[in-house]
Design a protein around this motif. Structure first.
Motif, PDB file in Angstrom:
ATOM      1  N   LEU A  17     -23.293  27.163 -32.182  1.00 38.90           N
ATOM      2  CA  LEU A  17     -24.560  26.509 -31.848  1.00 38.90           C
ATOM      3  C   LEU A  17     -25.550  27.514 -31.259  1.00 38.90           C
ATOM      4  O   LEU A  17     -26.735  27.511 -31.603  1.00 38.90           O
ATOM      5  N   LYS A  18     -25.053  28.368 -30.386  1.00 36.03           N
ATOM      6  CA  LYS A  18     -25.911  29.359 -29.729  1.00 36.03           C
ATOM      7  C   LYS A  18     -26.419  30.406 -30.714  1.00 36.03           C
ATOM      8  O   LYS A  18     -27.609  30.760 -30.715  1.00 36.03           O
ATOM      9  N   GLU A  19     -25.524  30.896 -31.565  1.00 35.12           N
ATOM     10  CA  GLU A  19     -25.874  31.978 -32.481  1.00 35.12           C
ATOM     11  C   GLU A  19     -26.484  31.484 -33.783  1.00 35.12           C
ATOM     12  O   GLU A  19     -26.999  32.284 -34.571  1.00 35.12           O
ATOM     13  N   GLN A  20     -26.393  30.156 -34.019  1.00 34.87           N
ATOM     14  CA  GLN A  20     -26.938  29.560 -35.243  1.00 34.87           C
ATOM     15  C   GLN A  20     -26.320  30.177 -36.496  1.00 34.87           C
ATOM     16  O   GLN A  20     -27.021  30.461 -37.487  1.00 34.87           O
ATOM     17  N   GLN A  21     -24.999  30.368 -36.440  1.00 33.72           N
ATOM     18  CA  GLN A  21     -24.300  30.889 -37.593  1.00 33.72           C
ATOM     19  C   GLN A  21     -22.837  30.438 -37.561  1.00 33.72           C
ATOM     20  O   GLN A  21     -22.342  29.990 -36.530  1.00 33.72           O
ATOM     21  N   THR A  22     -22.170  30.549 -38.693  1.00 35.58           N
ATOM     22  CA  THR A  22     -20.766  30.186 -38.786  1.00 35.58           C
ATOM     23  C   THR A  22     -19.918  31.171 -37.991  1.00 35.58           C
ATOM     24  O   THR A  22     -20.166  32.383 -38.011  1.00 35.58           O
ATOM     25  N   VAL A  23     -18.929  30.641 -37.274  1.00 33.74           N
ATOM     26  CA  VAL A  23     -18.054  31.470 -36.437  1.00 33.74           C
ATOM     27  C   VAL A  23     -16.622  31.366 -36.950  1.00 33.74           C
ATOM     28  O   VAL A  23     -16.114  30.263 -37.185  1.00 33.74           O
ATOM     29  N   ASN A  24     -15.989  32.504 -37.139  1.00 29.47           N
ATOM     30  CA  ASN A  24     -14.573  32.530 -37.519  1.00 29.47           C
ATOM     31  C   ASN A  24     -13.711  32.232 -36.299  1.00 29.47           C
ATOM     32  O   ASN A  24     -14.034  32.637 -35.179  1.00 29.47           O
TER      33      ASN A  24
END
Length: 329
Positions: A319-326
């Protein structure tokens, strides 16, 4: 251990007074000894033997065996660790911590001090989830392919601690963790990645949707919201049908006090439906007391809590980085 366990409560949260205490009164093997609160007065707890205005005083009370911690999220780990250092067993409101490291620290402290500690996801002690799990184990509906959970209610008090960033506020911490817990524990699933999007108010998430996925192409969708109408349910969609559990997380708050399981076949036809009544809070208390008294294994360990809190942490990072996290367990 034959004697009754004496409980102390740290925190004056509503859940302690309206849910935990009534459940403890139903237990034959535990009783309330004291409560410590900085926001309430002794007059509000006249049926409790001792009232302390500081948490430290309660922890110094040698007559207390177990502590139930019902404080804001950001204070959970601090007071759980202090309680364990005093040799107290701990039942800790969810989320256990606001980071995986906090949960790991508590797991190590429990081992060091030889005490029992458990994160209080009370819903898992309601038998409706056992019914769902047994149905999945029969494989009559085939392998599950998609899981979706929603927990929402409309929070109108803008001063509520759930909206306080410094105290660990946020919809994902407060109610999104339920769906994540079910996904991880009931389905025994460890996804590989997560993508979360949401809406913030003063840097606190008031709505979030997390999409988890694995290498097999299975997905889980977790919706948490402080501004949508009240819903708490999950649905498991399988190859040959689906299972819907309404009132999954607060069956006690439903019109008839029950959870409702509806099973459909591949054509969408209802093949079974049942209302299930139980007392998850009492079951939770009896469960941890059995672990303390009789050394019975916990259904939900701090190692399990590490997994659930890792999934929450990765969701917040996405949510913070606005990207998919592995996700790496």
């Amino acid at each position: 251990m034959e004697e009754t366990l004496n409980w102390g409560i740290i925190g004056g949260a509503r859940i302690a007074q309206e849910e935990f205490l009534p459940a403890l009164h139903k237990s034959e093997k535990g009783e309330i000894r004291a409560i410590a609160s900085k926001t309430r007065s002794a007059d509000e707890y006249q049926d409790i033997p001792f009232f302390y205005s500081s948490y430290e005083e309660l922890l110094e009370d040698r007559s207390i065996d177990v502590v139930y911690i019902a404080l804001p999220n950001a204070l959970h780990a601090e007071w759980a660790l202090k309680a364990m250092e005093k040799g107290k067993h701990v039942l800790l409101e969810k989320p256990a911590g606001v980071s995986v490291q906090e949960v790991t620290d508590m797991k190590k402290a429990a081992e060091k001090n030889q005490v029992v500690v458990m994160e209080a996801f009370m819903h898992q002690f309601h038998k409706q989830h056992d019914v769902v799990k047994k149905l999945l184990q029969t494989n009559k509906l085939g392998e599950w392919k998609y899981f979706k959970a929603q927990f929402s209610f409309q929070l109108t008090n803008q001063k509520n601690i759930r909206l306080n960033k410094q105290l660990g506020g946020g919809a994902l911490y407060d109610i999104g963790c339920y769906g994540i817990h079910t996904m991880n524990q009931l389905l025994e699933w460890k996804p590989k990645k997560v993508t979360t999007r949401g809406r913030l108010h003063d840097e606190v998430d008031v709505l979030s949707t997390s999409i988890f996925e694995d290498e097999k192409g299975r997905f889980a969708e977790i919706l948490a919201s402080f501004d949508l109408p009240p819903v708490n349910q999950y649905e498991i969609i399988c190859e040959k049908g689906s299972i819907l559990l309404e009132h999954a997380y607060r069956p006690d708050a439903s019109a008839n006090g029950c959870g409702k399981i509806t099973v459909k076949n591949q054509a969408g036809t209802i093949i079974s439906a049942a209302d299930i009544k139980d007392d998850a809070y009492v079951n939770e208390i009896e469960h941890i007391q059995a672990s303390i008294r009789d050394n019975k294994a916990l259904k939900y360990t701090m190692a399990d809590s590490e997994d659930v809190n890792l999934l929450v942490e990765c969701s917040y990072r996405s949510l913070k980085e606005q990207q998919t996290v592995n996700i790496t367990f």
